[in-house]
Design a protein around this motif. Structure first.
Motif, PDB file in Angstrom:
ATOM      1  N   PRO A 236       7.144   1.589 -32.620  1.00 45.89           N
ATOM      2  CA  PRO A 236       8.062   0.681 -32.334  1.00 45.89           C
ATOM      3  C   PRO A 236       7.610  -0.498 -32.592  1.00 45.89           C
ATOM      4  N   VAL A 237       8.506  -1.522 -33.362  1.00 42.33           N
ATOM      5  CA  VAL A 237       8.175  -2.809 -33.723  1.00 42.33           C
ATOM      6  C   VAL A 237       8.829  -3.729 -32.544  1.00 42.33           C
ATOM      7  N   LEU A 238       8.006  -4.653 -32.193  1.00 44.92           N
ATOM      8  CA  LEU A 238       8.415  -5.666 -31.420  1.00 44.92           C
ATOM      9  C   LEU A 238       8.799  -6.984 -31.753  1.00 44.92           C
ATOM     10  N   ASP A 239       8.296  -7.502 -33.054  1.00 46.20           N
ATOM     11  CA  ASP A 239       8.468  -8.516 -33.643  1.00 46.20           C
ATOM     12  C   ASP A 239       8.201  -8.694 -35.152  1.00 46.20           C
ATOM     13  N   ILE A 240       8.596  -9.471 -35.903  1.00 45.72           N
ATOM     14  CA  ILE A 240       8.569  -9.687 -37.227  1.00 45.72           C
ATOM     15  C   ILE A 240       8.130 -11.262 -37.378  1.00 45.72           C
ATOM     16  N   LYS A 241       7.053 -11.744 -38.186  1.00 43.39           N
ATOM     17  CA  LYS A 241       6.868 -12.763 -38.226  1.00 43.39           C
ATOM     18  C   LYS A 241       6.242 -13.173 -39.857  1.00 43.39           C
ATOM     19  N   PRO A 242       6.795 -14.140 -40.486  1.00 43.07           N
ATOM     20  CA  PRO A 242       6.417 -14.176 -42.042  1.00 43.07           C
ATOM     21  C   PRO A 242       4.867 -14.682 -41.921  1.00 43.07           C
ATOM     22  N   TYR A 243       4.138 -14.185 -42.838  1.00 44.56           N
ATOM     23  CA  TYR A 243       2.684 -14.473 -43.275  1.00 44.56           C
ATOM     24  C   TYR A 243       2.844 -15.796 -43.903  1.00 44.56           C
ATOM     25  N   VAL A 244       1.805 -16.968 -43.497  1.00 44.09           N
ATOM     26  CA  VAL A 244       1.926 -18.046 -43.963  1.00 44.09           C
ATOM     27  C   VAL A 244       0.586 -18.325 -44.555  1.00 44.09           C
ATOM     28  N   PRO A 245       0.456 -18.465 -45.881  1.00 41.41           N
ATOM     29  CA  PRO A 245      -1.026 -18.334 -46.641  1.00 41.41           C
ATOM     30  C   PRO A 245      -1.782 -19.473 -46.131  1.00 41.41           C
ATOM     31  N   TYR A 246      -1.349 -20.552 -46.267  1.00 44.61           N
ATOM     32  CA  TYR A 246      -2.224 -21.946 -45.779  1.00 44.61           C
ATOM     33  C   TYR A 246      -2.814 -21.707 -44.237  1.00 44.61           C
ATOM     34  N   ALA A 247      -1.987 -21.282 -43.342  1.00 42.95           N
ATOM     35  CA  ALA A 247      -2.543 -21.191 -41.913  1.00 42.95           C
ATOM     36  C   ALA A 247      -2.941 -19.801 -41.826  1.00 42.95           C
ATOM     37  N   ASP A 248      -2.674 -18.622 -42.349  1.00 45.89           N
ATOM     38  CA  ASP A 248      -3.219 -17.463 -42.031  1.00 45.89           C
ATOM     39  C   ASP A 248      -4.426 -16.950 -42.624  1.00 45.89           C
ATOM     40  N   ALA A 249      -4.681 -17.533 -43.853  1.00 44.68           N
ATOM     41  CA  ALA A 249      -5.881 -17.097 -44.625  1.00 44.68           C
ATOM     42  C   ALA A 249      -6.799 -18.259 -44.287  1.00 44.68           C
ATOM     43  N   LEU A 250      -8.033 -17.699 -43.660  1.00 38.29           N
ATOM     44  CA  LEU A 250      -9.101 -18.864 -43.255  1.00 38.29           C
ATOM     45  C   LEU A 250     -10.331 -18.525 -44.031  1.00 38.29           C
ATOM     46  N   PRO A 251     -10.586 -19.442 -45.075  1.00 36.13           N
ATOM     47  CA  PRO A 251     -12.170 -18.900 -45.658  1.00 36.13           C
ATOM     48  C   PRO A 251     -13.276 -18.931 -45.099  1.00 36.13           C
ATOM     49  N   ASP A 252     -13.301 -19.713 -43.935  1.00 38.03           N
ATOM     50  CA  ASP A 252     -14.438 -19.877 -43.192  1.00 38.03           C
ATOM     51  C   ASP A 252     -14.424 -18.807 -42.023  1.00 38.03           C
ATOM     52  N   ALA A 253     -13.732 -18.114 -41.948  1.00 36.95           N
ATOM     53  CA  ALA A 253     -13.612 -17.301 -40.670  1.00 36.95           C
ATOM     54  C   ALA A 253     -14.681 -16.056 -40.872  1.00 36.95           C
ATOM     55  N   ARG A 254     -15.314 -15.571 -39.807  1.00 38.79           N
ATOM     56  CA  ARG A 254     -16.208 -14.671 -39.966  1.00 38.79           C
ATOM     57  C   ARG A 254     -16.023 -13.614 -38.696  1.00 38.79           C
ATOM     58  N   ASN A 255     -16.435 -12.451 -38.961  1.00 30.25           N
ATOM     59  CA  ASN A 255     -16.616 -11.439 -38.156  1.00 30.25           C
ATOM     60  C   ASN A 255     -17.764 -10.460 -38.417  1.00 30.25           C
ATOM     61  N   ASP A 256     -18.735 -10.694 -37.642  1.00 29.71           N
ATOM     62  CA  ASP A 256     -20.006  -9.850 -37.880  1.00 29.71           C
ATOM     63  C   ASP A 256     -20.200  -8.540 -37.775  1.00 29.71           C
ATOM     64  N   MET A 257     -19.378  -8.085 -36.973  1.00 29.45           N
ATOM     65  CA  MET A 257     -19.029  -6.574 -36.861  1.00 29.45           C
ATOM     66  C   MET A 257     -18.512  -5.979 -37.986  1.00 29.45           C
ATOM     67  N   ALA A 258     -17.424  -6.682 -38.542  1.00 30.56           N
ATOM     68  CA  ALA A 258     -16.691  -6.294 -39.734  1.00 30.56           C
ATOM     69  C   ALA A 258     -16.623  -7.168 -41.036  1.00 30.56           C
ATOM     70  N   ALA A 259     -17.991  -7.698 -41.467  1.00 31.15           N
ATOM     71  CA  ALA A 259     -17.987  -8.456 -42.355  1.00 31.15           C
ATOM     72  C   ALA A 259     -17.161  -8.044 -43.728  1.00 31.15           C
ATOM     73  N   ASP A 260     -17.237  -6.964 -44.132  1.00 29.99           N
ATOM     74  CA  ASP A 260     -16.828  -6.392 -45.334  1.00 29.99           C
ATOM     75  C   ASP A 260     -16.114  -5.199 -45.179  1.00 29.99           C
TER      76      ASP A 260
END
Length: 235
Positions: free
Chosen positions: A126-150
């Protein structure tokens, strides 16, 4: 304060069971499905302009993992399934409100349905909502996740001659990239990380309406044994 939500639609997916679904979206580009919209969202007004978008976020329910008692800690597969961390540090399916999110490719827009790919959603989600992907806001080049880096390390997928012939035949019948789907999903190694299967042990999963069966001839190698019409699952 209590809030209630209702699905805006349901996903018809190539994944008919949870086993072998990629653990993140976009890891299997050949994984395709259709989001069928419900009234009043199925007349075209709600998706007007969406043809200008290449990807969308889907907010959905983990409908086969809903729980009455919330879990505070979980064992994420990425950590081998034997280390507990806080639920909010993971994307585990065991959520306090059962809500998941995935970014998927939007292949085609129709008034009452969206054709999507790169999905990690079970059939009937079941899908509750749809939102458009916004590249300049959603893609963060300096983001990190040390548990899932790659992305997960892929393992080799081999085929028996008969299994490959069966897969070609079923792909033609379905009109779907079945071989690519099987290879992309199995290369993620769907078994629990703590399992060390013997070569004689057989595994299986259903993609579309076919059963795929394989084994591990070596620890980091999968060999597809057969691709055959699915047998009815017990209800």
């Amino acid at each position: 304060m209590q809030h209630s939500v209702s699905p805006i639609g349901y996903v018809r997916s190539c994944f008919k069971e949870k086993f072998a679904i990629p653990r993140q979206p976009s890891l299997a580009p050949a994984a395709r499905g259709v989001l069928e919209l419900l009234p009043p969202f199925d007349k075209g007004d709600a998706v007007a302009g969406l043809e200008q978008v290449s990807h969308v976020w889907l907010l959905f329910l983990f409908h086969q993992a809903l729980e009455s008692t919330p879990r505070l800690k979980v064992r994420p597969p990425r950590l081998g399934g034997n280390r507990m961390v806080g639920v909010f540090a993971t994307r585990a399916t065991h959520r306090p409100n059962g809500i998941g999110q995935s970014v998927v490719r939007l292949d085609r827009v129709e008034a009452d349905r969206l054709f999507i790919s790169g999905i990690d959603l079970l059939d009937g989600t079941p899908v509750l909502d749809i939102k458009p992907y916004v590249p300049y806001a959603d893609a963060l080049p300096d983001a990190r996740n040390d548990m899932a880096a790659d992305a997960p390390t892929l393992i080799e997928v081999q085929w028996t001659e008969s299994g490959l012939l069966q897969a070609h035949r079923e792909a033609l019948r379905l009109g779907e990239p079945l071989l690519e789907l099987i290879e992309q999903c199995l290369a993620q190694d769907p078994r629990p990380a703590y399992q060390k299967p013997e070569p004689e042990r057989r595994y299986g999963a259903q993609f579309w309406d076919v059963d795929v069966r394989w084994h591990y001839p070596a620890p980091d190698t999968i060999r597809v044994l057969e691709v055959i019409p699915a047998t009815p699952r017990p209800t």
